[in-house]
Design a protein around this motif. Structure first.
Motif, PDB file in Angstrom:
ATOM      1  N   ILE A  30     -13.016  -9.608  10.487  1.00 25.94           N
ATOM      2  CA  ILE A  30     -13.721  -8.444   9.340  1.00 25.94           C
ATOM      3  C   ILE A  30     -13.272  -7.013  10.384  1.00 25.94           C
ATOM      4  N   TYR A  31     -13.359  -6.135   9.311  1.00 27.60           N
ATOM      5  CA  TYR A  31     -12.792  -4.596  10.664  1.00 27.60           C
ATOM      6  C   TYR A  31     -13.611  -3.743   9.401  1.00 27.60           C
ATOM      7  N   THR A  32     -15.097  -2.985   9.943  1.00 28.56           N
ATOM      8  CA  THR A  32     -15.815  -2.163  10.450  1.00 28.56           C
ATOM      9  C   THR A  32     -16.344  -1.231  10.983  1.00 28.56           C
ATOM     10  N   ASN A  33     -16.676  -0.484  10.523  1.00 29.40           N
ATOM     11  CA  ASN A  33     -17.330   1.516  10.886  1.00 29.40           C
ATOM     12  C   ASN A  33     -19.339   0.646  11.902  1.00 29.40           C
ATOM     13  N   GLY A  34     -19.418  -0.802  11.371  1.00 28.84           N
ATOM     14  CA  GLY A  34     -20.554  -0.874  11.660  1.00 28.84           C
ATOM     15  C   GLY A  34     -21.338  -1.879  12.964  1.00 28.84           C
ATOM     16  N   THR A  35     -21.716  -1.955  13.433  1.00 27.51           N
ATOM     17  CA  THR A  35     -21.715  -2.641  14.751  1.00 27.51           C
ATOM     18  C   THR A  35     -21.607  -3.902  14.743  1.00 27.51           C
ATOM     19  N   GLY A  36     -21.232  -4.548  15.833  1.00 27.58           N
ATOM     20  CA  GLY A  36     -20.658  -5.785  15.427  1.00 27.58           C
ATOM     21  C   GLY A  36     -21.882  -6.906  15.228  1.00 27.58           C
ATOM     22  N   GLY A  37     -23.475  -5.877  15.110  1.00 26.10           N
ATOM     23  CA  GLY A  37     -24.423  -7.493  15.543  1.00 26.10           C
ATOM     24  C   GLY A  37     -24.406  -6.846  13.701  1.00 26.10           C
ATOM     25  N   HIS A  38     -24.292  -6.113  13.389  1.00 27.24           N
ATOM     26  CA  HIS A  38     -24.965  -5.357  12.066  1.00 27.24           C
ATOM     27  C   HIS A  38     -23.851  -7.146  10.949  1.00 27.24           C
ATOM     28  N   ALA A  39     -22.223  -6.739  11.560  1.00 28.46           N
ATOM     29  CA  ALA A  39     -21.246  -7.848  10.507  1.00 28.46           C
ATOM     30  C   ALA A  39     -21.861  -9.286  10.928  1.00 28.46           C
ATOM     31  N   LEU A  40     -21.901  -9.714  12.291  1.00 26.58           N
ATOM     32  CA  LEU A  40     -22.336 -11.307  12.259  1.00 26.58           C
ATOM     33  C   LEU A  40     -23.543 -11.641  11.570  1.00 26.58           C
ATOM     34  N   GLU A  41     -24.597 -10.641  11.751  1.00 27.60           N
ATOM     35  CA  GLU A  41     -25.766 -11.364  11.162  1.00 27.60           C
ATOM     36  C   GLU A  41     -25.744 -11.472   9.605  1.00 27.60           C
ATOM     37  N   CYS A  42     -24.666 -10.374   8.507  1.00 29.20           N
ATOM     38  CA  CYS A  42     -24.121 -10.765   7.065  1.00 29.20           C
ATOM     39  C   CYS A  42     -23.580 -11.568   7.207  1.00 29.20           C
ATOM     40  N   ILE A  43     -22.695 -11.805   8.001  1.00 26.36           N
ATOM     41  CA  ILE A  43     -21.700 -12.952   7.259  1.00 26.36           C
ATOM     42  C   ILE A  43     -22.786 -14.083   7.084  1.00 26.36           C
ATOM     43  N   GLU A  44     -22.732 -14.097   8.895  1.00 25.08           N
ATOM     44  CA  GLU A  44     -23.823 -15.014   8.728  1.00 25.08           C
ATOM     45  C   GLU A  44     -24.757 -15.953   7.926  1.00 25.08           C
ATOM     46  N   ARG A  45     -25.369 -14.712   6.979  1.00 17.44           N
ATOM     47  CA  ARG A  45     -26.484 -15.197   6.345  1.00 17.44           C
ATOM     48  C   ARG A  45     -26.057 -14.994   4.818  1.00 17.44           C
ATOM     49  N   MET A  46     -24.515 -14.697   5.120  1.00 18.88           N
ATOM     50  CA  MET A  46     -23.652 -15.228   3.607  1.00 18.88           C
ATOM     51  C   MET A  46     -22.863 -16.817   3.618  1.00 18.88           C
ATOM     52  N   ASN A  47     -22.749 -16.866   4.533  1.00 18.00           N
ATOM     53  CA  ASN A  47     -22.744 -18.615   5.174  1.00 18.00           C
ATOM     54  C   ASN A  47     -20.834 -17.764   4.549  1.00 18.00           C
ATOM     55  N   ILE A  48     -20.351 -17.245   6.328  1.00 20.28           N
ATOM     56  CA  ILE A  48     -19.062 -16.739   5.541  1.00 20.28           C
ATOM     57  C   ILE A  48     -18.462 -16.962   6.842  1.00 20.28           C
ATOM     58  N   LYS A  49     -19.697 -16.694   7.356  1.00 24.92           N
ATOM     59  CA  LYS A  49     -18.604 -16.381   9.491  1.00 24.92           C
ATOM     60  C   LYS A  49     -17.509 -17.132   9.675  1.00 24.92           C
ATOM     61  N   ASP A  50     -17.343 -18.985   9.460  1.00 27.63           N
ATOM     62  CA  ASP A  50     -16.156 -19.659   9.753  1.00 27.63           C
ATOM     63  C   ASP A  50     -15.137 -18.624   9.650  1.00 27.63           C
ATOM     64  N   ASN A  51     -14.827 -18.398   8.389  1.00 28.60           N
ATOM     65  CA  ASN A  51     -13.858 -17.891   8.500  1.00 28.60           C
ATOM     66  C   ASN A  51     -12.611 -16.771   8.687  1.00 28.60           C
ATOM     67  N   PHE A  52     -13.873 -17.148   9.611  1.00 26.95           N
ATOM     68  CA  PHE A  52     -13.122 -15.169  10.317  1.00 26.95           C
ATOM     69  C   PHE A  52     -12.585 -15.635  11.806  1.00 26.95           C
ATOM     70  N   THR A  53     -11.628 -15.035  12.287  1.00 25.28           N
ATOM     71  CA  THR A  53     -11.688 -15.170  13.128  1.00 25.28           C
ATOM     72  C   THR A  53     -11.914 -14.730  14.427  1.00 25.28           C
ATOM     73  N   LYS A  54     -11.879 -13.238  14.294  1.00 25.55           N
ATOM     74  CA  LYS A  54     -13.015 -11.523  15.253  1.00 25.55           C
ATOM     75  C   LYS A  54     -13.420 -11.087  13.863  1.00 25.55           C
ATOM     76  N   VAL A  55     -14.078 -10.179  14.671  1.00 26.64           N
ATOM     77  CA  VAL A  55     -14.730  -9.090  14.477  1.00 26.64           C
ATOM     78  C   VAL A  55     -14.507  -7.693  14.933  1.00 26.64           C
ATOM     79  N   TYR A  56     -13.691  -6.929  14.246  1.00 21.38           N
ATOM     80  CA  TYR A  56     -13.545  -5.504  14.788  1.00 21.38           C
ATOM     81  C   TYR A  56     -14.762  -4.652  14.069  1.00 21.38           C
ATOM     82  N   SER A  57     -15.340  -4.086  15.286  1.00 23.14           N
ATOM     83  CA  SER A  57     -16.123  -3.029  15.293  1.00 23.14           C
ATOM     84  C   SER A  57     -16.258  -2.131  15.801  1.00 23.14           C
ATOM     85  N   ARG A  58     -17.168  -0.995  16.149  1.00 22.54           N
ATOM     86  CA  ARG A  58     -17.718   0.135  16.248  1.00 22.54           C
ATOM     87  C   ARG A  58     -17.867   0.086  17.806  1.00 22.54           C
TER      88      ARG A  58
END
Length: 161
Positions: free
Chosen positions: A51-79
């Motif tokens: 994930i490469y977002t200008n949002g916060t890491g917390g926002h990114a994690l909340e979204c991908i956890e709710r979408m049930n896609i978190k396990d596909n990602f190695t790392k989150v790049y965020s603000r």
């Protein structure tokens, strides 16, 4: 004989790329549902996903956890994890330097913002415009491919790489 094997890194913007915001409405977390189709398509990516977002890491994690896609990602790049945000050139270089392992590695970048794609292209990334106006991509030479949504894009790529 040595094979020329390359690693592909898939970098996804979050808002309006992986998760579409409803028109005229503010997105709230209760609207975000598990997305089995996207989970399946991401699991088929032949490389590492980020994930490469200008949002916060917390926002990114909340979204991908709710979408049930978190396990596909190695790392989150965020603000809160990188020193600069898109479209700053230094942001793309920072992410490249953190991920790149050498050889003929390729970076596939998926975003809805043209300015981000333009900068990504300038650092050698392959760009994918995810946007309802995708048919206008012919006007933007820095866009490698364009799709109306991430599902069509990943379905296309599934059999190519």
């Amino acid at each position: 004989m040595l094979l020329n094997i390359r690693m592909i890194y898939y970098l996804f913007d979050l808002d309006d790329t992986l998760i579409m915001h409803p028109k005229g409405k503010q997105l709230n977390y209760d609207m975000i549902q598990s997305d089995n189709k996207l989970n399946h398509l991401l699991s088929k990516c032949n490389g590492e996903c980020y994930i490469y977002t200008n949002g916060t890491g917390g926002h990114a994690l909340e979204c991908i956890e709710r979408m049930n896609i978190k396990d596909n990602f190695t790392k989150v790049y965020s603000r809160d994890t990188i020193p600069f945000m898109k479209p700053d050139f230094r942001s793309f270089k920072s992410v490249t330097n953190d991920i790149y392992r050498g050889g003929n590695d390729m970076f596939f970048f998926f975003d809805d913002q043209l300015i981000n794609l333009k900068i990504a292209s300038s650092v050698g990334w392959v760009t994918f415009w995810i946007h309802p106006d995708y048919k206008k991509a012919i006007n933007y030479p820095f866009v490698a491919m364009a799709f109306p949504n991430i599902y069509e894009c990943l379905t296309y790529l599934e059999n190519k790489y």
